[in-house]
Design a protein around this motif. Structure first.
Motif, PDB file in Angstrom:
ATOM      1  N   LYS A 138      18.093  16.449  -3.895  1.00 57.95           N
ATOM      2  CA  LYS A 138      19.485  16.546  -4.321  1.00 57.95           C
ATOM      3  C   LYS A 138      19.644  16.363  -5.823  1.00 57.95           C
ATOM      4  CE  LYS A 138      24.056  14.632  -3.265  1.00 57.95           C
ATOM      5  NZ  LYS A 138      24.824  13.658  -2.435  1.00 57.95           N
ATOM      6  N   ASP A 139      18.805  15.519  -6.430  1.00 58.05           N
ATOM      7  CA  ASP A 139      18.920  15.252  -7.872  1.00 58.05           C
ATOM      8  C   ASP A 139      17.918  16.049  -8.706  1.00 58.05           C
ATOM      9  OD1 ASP A 139      16.713  13.960  -6.893  1.00 58.05           O
ATOM     10  OD2 ASP A 139      17.026  12.101  -8.015  1.00 58.05           O
ATOM     11  N   ARG A 140      17.331  17.092  -8.122  1.00 60.80           N
ATOM     12  CA  ARG A 140      16.349  17.913  -8.848  1.00 60.80           C
ATOM     13  C   ARG A 140      16.726  19.397  -8.829  1.00 60.80           C
ATOM     14  NH1 ARG A 140      15.115  13.623 -10.296  1.00 60.80           N
ATOM     15  NH2 ARG A 140      13.057  12.625 -10.412  1.00 60.80           N
ATOM     16  N   MET A 141      17.955  19.706  -8.477  1.00 53.46           N
ATOM     17  CA  MET A 141      18.347  21.096  -8.251  1.00 53.46           C
ATOM     18  C   MET A 141      18.285  21.957  -9.506  1.00 53.46           C
ATOM     19  SD  MET A 141      21.492  20.746  -5.574  1.00 53.46           S
ATOM     20  CE  MET A 141      21.334  19.764  -4.074  1.00 53.46           C
ATOM     21  N   ASP A 142      18.526  21.359 -10.672  1.00 53.32           N
ATOM     22  CA  ASP A 142      18.562  22.130 -11.910  1.00 53.32           C
ATOM     23  C   ASP A 142      17.241  22.096 -12.665  1.00 53.32           C
ATOM     24  OD1 ASP A 142      21.263  22.964 -11.635  1.00 53.32           O
ATOM     25  OD2 ASP A 142      21.934  20.984 -12.280  1.00 53.32           O
ATOM     26  N   HIS A 143      16.226  21.469 -12.081  1.00 56.13           N
ATOM     27  CA  HIS A 143      14.917  21.398 -12.726  1.00 56.13           C
ATOM     28  C   HIS A 143      14.119  22.671 -12.446  1.00 56.13           C
ATOM     29  CE1 HIS A 143      16.093  17.231 -12.918  1.00 56.13           C
ATOM     30  NE2 HIS A 143      14.989  16.897 -13.564  1.00 56.13           N
ATOM     31  N   ARG A 144      13.413  23.126 -13.463  1.00 56.62           N
ATOM     32  CA  ARG A 144      12.497  24.245 -13.279  1.00 56.62           C
ATOM     33  C   ARG A 144      11.178  23.730 -12.682  1.00 56.62           C
ATOM     34  NH1 ARG A 144      13.181  28.118 -18.664  1.00 56.62           N
ATOM     35  NH2 ARG A 144      15.376  28.673 -18.304  1.00 56.62           N
ATOM     36  N   PRO A 145      10.360  24.632 -12.109  1.00 58.09           N
ATOM     37  CA  PRO A 145       9.124  24.191 -11.460  1.00 58.09           C
ATOM     38  C   PRO A 145       8.215  23.327 -12.326  1.00 58.09           C
ATOM     39  CG  PRO A 145       9.593  26.449 -10.851  1.00 58.09           C
ATOM     40  CD  PRO A 145      10.612  26.068 -11.882  1.00 58.09           C
ATOM     41  N   ASP A 146       8.116  23.629 -13.638  1.00 60.31           N
ATOM     42  CA  ASP A 146       7.196  22.856 -14.475  1.00 60.31           C
ATOM     43  C   ASP A 146       7.680  21.429 -14.717  1.00 60.31           C
ATOM     44  OD1 ASP A 146       9.274  23.333 -16.231  1.00 60.31           O
ATOM     45  OD2 ASP A 146       8.059  24.345 -17.747  1.00 60.31           O
ATOM     46  N   SER A 152       0.294  28.133  -2.811  1.00 59.64           N
ATOM     47  CA  SER A 152       0.431  27.971  -4.261  1.00 59.64           C
ATOM     48  C   SER A 152       1.898  27.932  -4.704  1.00 59.64           C
ATOM     49  CB  SER A 152      -0.292  29.127  -4.974  1.00 59.64           C
ATOM     50  OG  SER A 152       0.202  30.378  -4.521  1.00 59.64           O
ATOM     51  N   PHE A 153       2.806  27.637  -3.769  1.00 55.04           N
ATOM     52  CA  PHE A 153       4.241  27.461  -4.018  1.00 55.04           C
ATOM     53  C   PHE A 153       4.978  28.783  -4.272  1.00 55.04           C
ATOM     54  CE2 PHE A 153       2.461  23.563  -6.387  1.00 55.04           C
ATOM     55  CZ  PHE A 153       2.183  22.899  -5.208  1.00 55.04           C
ATOM     56  N   ASN A 154       4.430  29.635  -5.182  1.00 50.17           N
ATOM     57  CA  ASN A 154       5.036  30.942  -5.493  1.00 50.17           C
ATOM     58  C   ASN A 154       6.485  30.830  -5.952  1.00 50.17           C
ATOM     59  OD1 ASN A 154       2.634  32.142  -4.781  1.00 50.17           O
ATOM     60  ND2 ASN A 154       3.568  33.692  -3.463  1.00 50.17           N
ATOM     61  N   LEU A 155       6.762  29.829  -6.784  1.00 50.13           N
ATOM     62  CA  LEU A 155       8.096  29.695  -7.354  1.00 50.13           C
ATOM     63  C   LEU A 155       8.188  30.502  -8.650  1.00 50.13           C
ATOM     64  CD1 LEU A 155       8.659  25.850  -6.885  1.00 50.13           C
ATOM     65  CD2 LEU A 155       9.302  27.710  -5.335  1.00 50.13           C
ATOM     66  N   VAL A 156       9.386  30.979  -8.965  1.00 51.89           N
ATOM     67  CA  VAL A 156       9.600  31.718 -10.214  1.00 51.89           C
ATOM     68  C   VAL A 156       9.785  30.695 -11.337  1.00 51.89           C
ATOM     69  CG1 VAL A 156      11.034  33.393 -11.426  1.00 51.89           C
ATOM     70  CG2 VAL A 156      10.677  33.609  -8.944  1.00 51.89           C
ATOM     71  N   PRO A 157       8.894  30.666 -12.327  1.00 55.53           N
ATOM     72  CA  PRO A 157       8.894  29.571 -13.316  1.00 55.53           C
ATOM     73  C   PRO A 157      10.141  29.489 -14.179  1.00 55.53           C
ATOM     74  CG  PRO A 157       7.317  31.284 -13.929  1.00 55.53           C
ATOM     75  CD  PRO A 157       7.764  31.594 -12.544  1.00 55.53           C
ATOM     76  N   VAL A 158      10.835  30.611 -14.407  1.00 59.51           N
ATOM     77  CA  VAL A 158      11.999  30.579 -15.298  1.00 59.51           C
ATOM     78  C   VAL A 158      13.291  30.260 -14.558  1.00 59.51           C
ATOM     79  CG1 VAL A 158      10.958  32.197 -16.924  1.00 59.51           C
ATOM     80  CG2 VAL A 158      12.368  33.074 -15.060  1.00 59.51           C
ATOM     81  N   LEU A 159      13.214  30.070 -13.247  1.00 59.75           N
ATOM     82  CA  LEU A 159      14.397  29.755 -12.455  1.00 59.75           C
ATOM     83  C   LEU A 159      14.410  28.282 -12.070  1.00 59.75           C
ATOM     84  CD1 LEU A 159      14.603  32.807 -10.000  1.00 59.75           C
ATOM     85  CD2 LEU A 159      15.725  32.516 -12.221  1.00 59.75           C
ATOM     86  N   SER A 160      15.589  27.718 -11.920  1.00 58.91           N
ATOM     87  CA  SER A 160      15.718  26.338 -11.446  1.00 58.91           C
ATOM     88  C   SER A 160      15.366  26.256  -9.973  1.00 58.91           C
ATOM     89  CB  SER A 160      17.153  25.846 -11.656  1.00 58.91           C
ATOM     90  OG  SER A 160      18.040  26.559 -10.795  1.00 58.91           O
ATOM     91  N   ALA A 161      15.256  25.041  -9.464  1.00 61.33           N
ATOM     92  CA  ALA A 161      14.986  24.851  -8.037  1.00 61.33           C
ATOM     93  C   ALA A 161      16.049  25.541  -7.192  1.00 61.33           C
ATOM     94  CB  ALA A 161      14.935  23.354  -7.716  1.00 61.33           C
ATOM     95  N   ARG A 162      17.310  25.358  -7.559  1.00 60.70           N
ATOM     96  CA  ARG A 162      18.395  25.980  -6.801  1.00 60.70           C
ATOM     97  C   ARG A 162      18.307  27.504  -6.839  1.00 60.70           C
ATOM     98  NH1 ARG A 162      22.350  24.020  -9.342  1.00 60.70           N
ATOM     99  NH2 ARG A 162      22.675  25.826 -10.687  1.00 60.70           N
ATOM    100  N   GLU A 163      18.025  28.050  -8.009  1.00 57.66           N
ATOM    101  CA  GLU A 163      17.927  29.505  -8.133  1.00 57.66           C
ATOM    102  C   GLU A 163      16.748  30.048  -7.341  1.00 57.66           C
ATOM    103  OE1 GLU A 163      19.905  30.003 -12.585  1.00 57.66           O
ATOM    104  OE2 GLU A 163      17.774  29.492 -12.369  1.00 57.66           O
TER     105      GLU A 163
END
Length: 224
Positions: free
Chosen positions: A135-143, A94-105
């Protein structure tokens, strides 16, 4: 031949009230460093339980696990946490990414407890995100990312600390067939280029062709 991961006679039972439900019934497995192994079987066959136990996220009721000669299932919580942050990486279904953080974070997260300066931590995360094609999605959040892109972030997060082995629990389960194939191709490339040992679980027979070896499970047992 020296085996990097050794699991012997693993047993695990879950309790539902007074009823015990066996999840692993004496599973043994030996893995050589650098392998790409697919754990295949239907839902309920014990694949996810096996991966969680092998990675130290859960303890077996009995049996023995060693990774590079170090016992995993008898280690205390602090030792297991250290191994999970250094020697072992894990990719969740289920990915388990933190929604308020960017991809890099999100990718930086495993590095935060370690004594890396901020600029080095950032550079390591950016390098790994570029390696998985983001490389061009580093600052995008998971949503703001597709399912396939979110799973690539999760893979980058699992690899950023340069673990020797990465477990991936049904990494393609929430993806369409084309995205799933691209993701497994990426795992195969990372396995080849980085020399990282990968063990992934799947119920999809079409995805097992990417593995160098298949372990077939059914009812908590290795059948082939």
């Amino acid at each position: 031949m020296k085996h990097y991961l050794v699991a012997v006679d693993l047993k695990k039972e879950y309790r539902h009230g007074a009823i015990g439900v066996p999840a692993l019934r004496g599973v043994s497995l030996r893995v050589t460093a650098g392998e790409l192994i697919g754990i295949c079987g239907p839902s309920g066959s014990g694949k996810s339980t096996l991966l969680h136990v092998l990675a130290g996220l859960d303890r077996p009721d009995s049996g023995r696990i060693e990774i590079d000669g170090a016992p995993i299932n008898v280690a205390d919580e602090s030792k297991r946490a250290t191994l999970l942050g250094t020697e072992i990486g894990f990719v969740f279904q289920s990915f388990n990414l933190v929604p308020v953080l960017s991809a890099r974070e999100n990718v930086e997260l495993p590095l935060w407890p370690k004594p890396f300066p901020e600029h080095e931590r950032r550079s390591m995360a950016e390098t790994m995100l570029a390696r998985v094609g983001l490389k061009d999605r580093m600052d995008h959040r998971p949503d703001a990312l597709s399912g396939g892109q979110q799973q690539r972030v999760a893979i980058a997060r699992a690899l950023v600390g340069k673990p020797s082995i990465v477990f991936a629990d049904e990494p393609t389960a929430n993806l369409d067939s084309k995205t799933a194939e691209d993701l497994l191709q990426l795992l195969a490339e990372l396995n080849r280029d980085l020399g990282t040992t990968f063990i992934f679980s799947t119920h999809d027979q079409k995805t097992i062709r990417f593995a160098s070896r298949i372990v077939l499970m059914h009812d908590g047992e290795v059948r082939a």
